[in-house]
Structure formats: C-alpha cells, structure tokens
Design a protein around this motif. Structure first.
Motif, PDB file in Angstrom:
ATOM      1  N   HIS A  87      -5.128   7.892  -1.254  1.00 19.31           N
ATOM      2  CA  HIS A  87      -5.508   7.648  -2.648  1.00 19.31           C
ATOM      3  C   HIS A  87      -5.539   8.997  -3.355  1.00 19.31           C
ATOM      4  O   HIS A  87      -6.114   9.954  -2.852  1.00 19.31           O
TER       5      HIS A  87
ATOM      6  N   ARG B 226      -9.451   6.220   0.027  1.00 19.30           N
ATOM      7  CA  ARG B 226      -9.811   5.639  -1.261  1.00 19.30           C
ATOM      8  C   ARG B 226     -11.313   5.650  -1.495  1.00 19.30           C
ATOM      9  O   ARG B 226     -11.778   6.036  -2.577  1.00 19.30           O
TER      10      ARG B 226
ATOM     11  N   GLU C 194       1.047   4.346   1.097  1.00 25.92           N
ATOM     12  CA  GLU C 194       0.688   3.716   2.367  1.00 25.92           C
ATOM     13  C   GLU C 194       1.481   4.326   3.516  1.00 25.92           C
ATOM     14  O   GLU C 194       2.645   4.709   3.359  1.00 25.92           O
TER      15      GLU C 194
ATOM     16  N   THR D 181      -3.985   4.144   3.633  1.00 22.30           N
ATOM     17  CA  THR D 181      -3.511   4.455   2.289  1.00 22.30           C
ATOM     18  C   THR D 181      -4.124   5.756   1.798  1.00 22.30           C
ATOM     19  O   THR D 181      -5.344   5.927   1.839  1.00 22.30           O
TER      20      THR D 181
ATOM     21  N   LYS E 128      -2.311   0.293   9.052  1.00 23.32           N
ATOM     22  CA  LYS E 128      -1.787   1.114   7.964  1.00 23.32           C
ATOM     23  C   LYS E 128      -2.945   1.717   7.181  1.00 23.32           C
ATOM     24  O   LYS E 128      -3.946   1.064   6.949  1.00 23.32           O
TER      25      LYS E 128
ATOM     26  N   ASN F  42      -1.349   5.548  -5.005  1.00 22.02           N
ATOM     27  CA  ASN F  42      -1.628   5.053  -3.659  1.00 22.02           C
ATOM     28  C   ASN F  42      -0.345   5.102  -2.839  1.00 22.02           C
ATOM     29  O   ASN F  42       0.689   4.569  -3.260  1.00 22.02           O
TER      30      ASN F  42
ATOM     31  N   VAL G  15      -3.110   9.710   7.009  1.00 18.09           N
ATOM     32  CA  VAL G  15      -2.954  10.020   5.587  1.00 18.09           C
ATOM     33  C   VAL G  15      -2.777  11.520   5.367  1.00 18.09           C
ATOM     34  O   VAL G  15      -2.257  11.944   4.329  1.00 18.09           O
TER      35      VAL G  15
END
Length: 291
Positions: free
Chosen positions: A155, A200, A227, A153, A151, A225, A232
């Motif tokens: 940001h 991130r 996920e 994320t 996974k 954030n 992304v």
C-alpha cells in the motif's frame, strides 16, 4: 454542577501517573516527554490555549507467551466525561481478528459509567480478552501456510500538506514511520509532501496518527496498491524513510521564503519511478528544464 476542563485534565494526569507506576519499564508506555508538562502548565495558568490532547500507547503482555498487544490512547479534553479513543493492535493479529477485538473493546468501554477512568479498565480488558483473537490468528496463519501461497499487497499513500515546518510534527512523522516499518519520504517546506509505503493497515494507522489532533491542511491525494505472492519489500520504491529537504527559492531561508524547488522534486520522483505523481499532487504536468 458542570464539570470543567481543568478537573478533567487533573483526572487524566492522575490516571497517567497510576499507569506509569504499573508499567515502569522502558518502552512499556510510549508518551511524548512534553505531553504531561504541557497539561501541567495549562493547569497552572488556565487562561491560555488548551494543551494538545494526551496521546500515548501501552504495551500489554498477553498470555503465557507474553504476546505484545499495543493499546493506543487518545484522550479528549473532557475525558473521563466523554469516551476515550482507544485502538488495540498487534503484529500477531490478522486484520479481521484485530477488527473484532476493537469492536468488543469499544462495546465494553461504552458500557462503563461516564466520569469513570476507563484506560486502566481497557488495559485489564485487553489483557484478559485478547488471547482467543491471537489464537484464531495463529490457526489462520497455520492453515494458510498449508494451502496456496498467500498474496500480499503493498500500500502506498501520497499525502499533500500546505506546509511542513514544525520540529515536533516532523519528529512525529518520522517516529510513526519507523514504528510501523514504512518506507518513503517527507518533503519539508511549502508545499509539504509525504509518501509512505508498506502494509495497508500500517499505512492507514500512520495516516490516522499524524492527522490528529489538529492537522487541518492535509489530504491524501493518491493511493496505490500492488499485489505480490512474495514479500512486499520487493515492491518498495524507497529503501528507507527519507528526510527530503530541497532548496527554497530566494535568499531568505526556509521559514521566510516558502516555496520549494519543485523541479528538483520532479527529478527525485522520476528517480523513484513516480514521475506521474507530480500531476496528481499539483494539478500540472511536470517538466524538467533542459540542462
């Protein structure tokens, strides 16, 4: 006898000159074209304000595969008699390995004598000591690919400033966003607003880079954030990093009549599924006027 700022800056210029001779190819050293001339002007007339601190990055080839590790350098005015600020990063390093590498680098640099030029020593250390961290990252990636889907994320940072005008500051913002593969926008004027979205570590590096050396009236108002098991990129609200310039109130032009049309800005946010951010940034609920 106490060491002067002028003596320290002269040593910094000597070290930069040495590094440029060691890394002569285009792109090996990223250094603002005004950085060195600014220091030289101060040395010719030391009665004025101190120049901006020297800041540059060095692209270092590591191992037989010549994996790129960037060493980012920020020099206090009294370097080499105070420690330089150094940070090594690479797209081939996982976050944990990058943290471990920088911890070891900081420990090594702190063991050197005050007054010694340490950037070249840092370059050599990174070149000779980064390979194990790169190999560990590669092993981690191969192991993860054989297991469950990793996974990721997205940001997203919402940054507020009293104003954004200076061309050199805007250039730094756009250069950093491009270098770190960030999307979002920069609203020029008063107030100034920046949104960046991406990985991130890249967002955090952008935040660290634009704040220093001396941007005081700036704050990160909100962080999001999100996920995903996919890329992304599918979660981005912006397709690029936009130069957002809205109409200013009045007839005097951007520099003299500061306040931007926040109604236009609210409309822009709503177009990008971010209308709720208006209240977070300005403390009031945004409402579009009836047309």
């Amino acid at each position: 006898m106490a060491v002067t700022v002028q003596e320290c800056l002269e040593l910094q210029l000597l070290e930069v000159e040495m590094l440029l001779s060691m890394f002569p190819k285009k792109g090996e050293i990223s250094l603002d074209e005004e950085a060195v001339p600014g220091v030289q002007r101060y040395l010719r007339n030391a009665d004025g304000a101190l120049p901006p601190r020297l800041e540059y990055s060095i692209a270092i080839d590591v191992g037989e595969a010549k994996v790129k590790v960037d060493l980012q350098v920020l020099l206090p005015h009294m370097y080499p008699h105070v420690a330089p600020q150094l940070f090594a990063r690479s797209n081939a390093l996982h976050r944990q390995q990058q943290l471990q590498l920088n911890t070891r680098l900081a420990s090594h640099i702190s063991s050197l004598d005050s007054g010694e030029l340490r950037v070249y020593e840092a370059v050599q250390w990174v070149k000779e000591n980064s390979l194990p961290y790169l190999e560990n990252s590669k092993i981690s990636s191969e192991s993860a690919s054989k297991e469950v889907v990793v996974k990721e994320t997205l940001h997203r940072m919402w940054i507020y400033s009293h104003h954004i005008y200076r061309q050199e500051l805007r250039k730094k913002i756009f250069d950093c966003a491009k270098k770190l593969n960030l999307t979002g926008f920069c609203l020029t004027g008063k107030p100034g607003v920046i949104c960046v979205e991406g990985l991130r570590e890249n967002c955090e590096e952008f935040w660290r880079a634009i704040r220093y050396p001396n941007w005081k009236h700036i704050s990160c108002k909100h962080v999001e954030n999100v996920e995903t098991e996919g890329s992304v990129d599918n979660l981005r609200l912006f397709r690029a990093f936009e130069d957002l310039q809205l109409q200013a109130h009045g007839d005097y032009g951007l520099r003299n009549d500061y306040h931007m049309d926040l109604g236009q800005f609210l409309e822009f946010l709503k177009q990008h599924q971010s209308g709720h951010i208006f209240q977070i940034l300005f403390g009031v609920e945004g409402k579009l006027s009836d047309k």
